[in-house]
Design a protein around this motif. Structure first.
Motif, PDB file in Angstrom:
ATOM      1  N   LYS A 180     -19.136 191.412 117.830  1.00 39.77           N
ATOM      2  CA  LYS A 180     -19.053 192.357 119.014  1.00 39.77           C
ATOM      3  C   LYS A 180     -19.457 191.657 120.194  1.00 39.77           C
ATOM      4  O   LYS A 180     -19.688 191.456 121.704  1.00 39.77           O
ATOM      5  CB  LYS A 180     -18.916 193.764 119.006  1.00 39.77           C
ATOM      6  N   ARG A 181     -20.750 191.381 119.509  1.00 37.09           N
ATOM      7  CA  ARG A 181     -21.710 190.627 121.141  1.00 37.09           C
ATOM      8  C   ARG A 181     -21.404 189.151 121.492  1.00 37.09           C
ATOM      9  O   ARG A 181     -22.698 188.672 121.998  1.00 37.09           O
ATOM     10  CB  ARG A 181     -23.272 190.868 120.565  1.00 37.09           C
ATOM     11  N   TYR A 182     -20.580 188.205 120.199  1.00 42.50           N
ATOM     12  CA  TYR A 182     -21.067 186.499 119.842  1.00 42.50           C
ATOM     13  C   TYR A 182     -20.630 186.349 120.929  1.00 42.50           C
ATOM     14  O   TYR A 182     -21.620 185.203 121.478  1.00 42.50           O
ATOM     15  CB  TYR A 182     -20.249 186.774 118.875  1.00 42.50           C
ATOM     16  N   THR A 198     -14.113 184.425 117.045  1.00 39.50           N
ATOM     17  CA  THR A 198     -13.551 184.458 118.245  1.00 39.50           C
ATOM     18  C   THR A 198     -12.693 184.147 119.206  1.00 39.50           C
ATOM     19  O   THR A 198     -11.764 185.135 119.939  1.00 39.50           O
ATOM     20  CB  THR A 198     -14.550 185.786 118.805  1.00 39.50           C
ATOM     21  N   SER A 239     -14.705 190.256 110.863  1.00 39.52           N
ATOM     22  CA  SER A 239     -15.443 190.959 111.935  1.00 39.52           C
ATOM     23  C   SER A 239     -15.137 190.323 113.010  1.00 39.52           C
ATOM     24  O   SER A 239     -14.460 190.581 114.466  1.00 39.52           O
ATOM     25  CB  SER A 239     -16.996 191.687 111.906  1.00 39.52           C
ATOM     26  N   VAL A 241     -11.601 190.360 115.928  1.00 38.92           N
ATOM     27  CA  VAL A 241     -12.918 190.103 118.074  1.00 38.92           C
ATOM     28  C   VAL A 241     -11.776 188.548 118.307  1.00 38.92           C
ATOM     29  O   VAL A 241     -11.354 189.562 119.040  1.00 38.92           O
ATOM     30  CB  VAL A 241     -14.199 189.823 118.190  1.00 38.92           C
ATOM     31  N   GLU A 262      -8.417 190.169 118.578  1.00 35.98           N
ATOM     32  CA  GLU A 262      -8.336 191.104 119.898  1.00 35.98           C
ATOM     33  C   GLU A 262      -7.953 190.401 121.290  1.00 35.98           C
ATOM     34  O   GLU A 262      -6.841 190.196 122.419  1.00 35.98           O
ATOM     35  CB  GLU A 262      -9.000 192.250 120.001  1.00 35.98           C
ATOM     36  N   ARG A 263      -8.750 189.240 121.530  1.00 36.87           N
ATOM     37  CA  ARG A 263      -9.261 188.140 122.518  1.00 36.87           C
ATOM     38  C   ARG A 263      -7.853 187.587 123.067  1.00 36.87           C
ATOM     39  O   ARG A 263      -7.422 187.012 123.884  1.00 36.87           O
ATOM     40  CB  ARG A 263      -9.884 187.161 122.152  1.00 36.87           C
TER      41      ARG A 263
END
Ligand code: SAM
Length: 277
Positions: free
Chosen positions: A58-60, A100, A125, A129, A132-133
């Protein structure tokens, strides 16, 4: 020197084993590999790597900007410029360890949305992300997201026109196997491009980079992502990765021709290129 300044090199085969830097024989005779600066069994490494990316997913993207001072964007843009995807329908690429989606998004956009891409990653995971992007950017129709291992690509021989991998290959336990898979799934005339952190070629930059990597990055990881340990692994894994010339030799041994590499920012990152001839 400008951040994007680059020098291109050509492969020169080495006699010694390039993987001696990060692989050895374990006490029980099985292959050991590096997990950062630690030596672990090949089977064990993937699980540890997966934990890292589950934690950071989530913070990648924000951490990428912080860790590289935004430079990862410049290097990724340079990679896409080198690939120069055609602006015609029917061209297919696979972005392995695509996480991502940064590389795949750039390729689709550079092809004026003509290219069709597969974003493959072992970590659900990271892919979630990415998916979604892709939807937010209106690129989802051009991409499929596949959870699988770079060492065993679930595709037939000669499925793709290009294979890309960015900041992914050093995380794969058996790099030679992943390179052979890259060669297998490419069509004849297909392009292999790998962007990876590499060996800094300038003494002063090397010392600055060392200080930032080992002191700055894990602290920023702790402050922003709430956990410094995954970033300690990322920094250590960069140091264990084969140097430019040795990695080029590995790509050549996997069957690729016309292998070259280009250093970015004094070798902080390098783009390796090969062709399936
Ligand atoms: N390519 C993206 C980028 O440049 O932003 C993500 C790079 S991230 C540093 C490394 C990625 O490699 C993670 O998403 C991780 O899950 C993936 N990875 C690690 N081992 C893998 C394997 N054996 N097969 C496929 N992906 C793997």
């Amino acid at each position: 020197m400008l951040p994007t300044a680059s020098i291109m090199y050509e492969i020169e085969l080495q006699e010694h084993d390039p993987m001696s830097k990060n692989r050895a024989t374990a006490a029980d005779g099985s292959m050991a590999t590096s997990y950062g600066f630690s030596s672990v069994g090949e089977g064990e490494k993937q699980g540890l790597v997966n934990d890292v990316f589950h934690k950071v997913a989530k913070r990648y993207d924000i951490m990428n900007d912080v860790m590289s001072g935004g430079m990862h964007r410049v290097w990724k843009d340079a990679m896409i410029a080198a690939l120069n995807p055609p602006k015609k329908p029917g061209w297919r690429f696979i972005d392995v360890a695509g996480g991502t989606g940064d590389i795949a998004f750039r390729i689709v956009e550079a092809s004026r949305k003509e290219a069709l891409g597969t974003v493959l990653d072992i970590n659900g995971s990271m892919l979630a992300v990415g998916q979604e992007r892709a939807e937010k950017r209106g690129l989802a129709a051009h991409l499929e997201f596949v959870e699988a291992n770079a060492e065993e690509l679930p595709f037939e021989d000669k499925s793709f026109d290009a294979y890309t991998i960015a900041f992914g290959i050093r995380n794969v336990p058996d790099i030679d196997k992943a390179l052979r898979e890259a060669h297998r799934v490419l069509r004849r005339g297909g392009r292999f491009l790998c962007l990876e952190f590499s060996e800094v070629q300038m003494p002063i930059l090397d010392r600055l980079y060392e200080a930032w990597s080992f002191h700055g990055i894990p602290k920023m990881g702790q402050a922003i992502a709430g956990d410094g340990e995954p970033y300690q692994y990322l920094v250590e894994s960069i140091r264990k990765f084969p140097r430019q010339q040795d990695f080029a030799a590995m790509i050549g041994r996997a069957g690729f021709g016309r292998v070259t590499w280009t250093d970015y920012t004094g070798g902080v990152a390098a783009l390796h290129s090969g062709w399936k001839l």
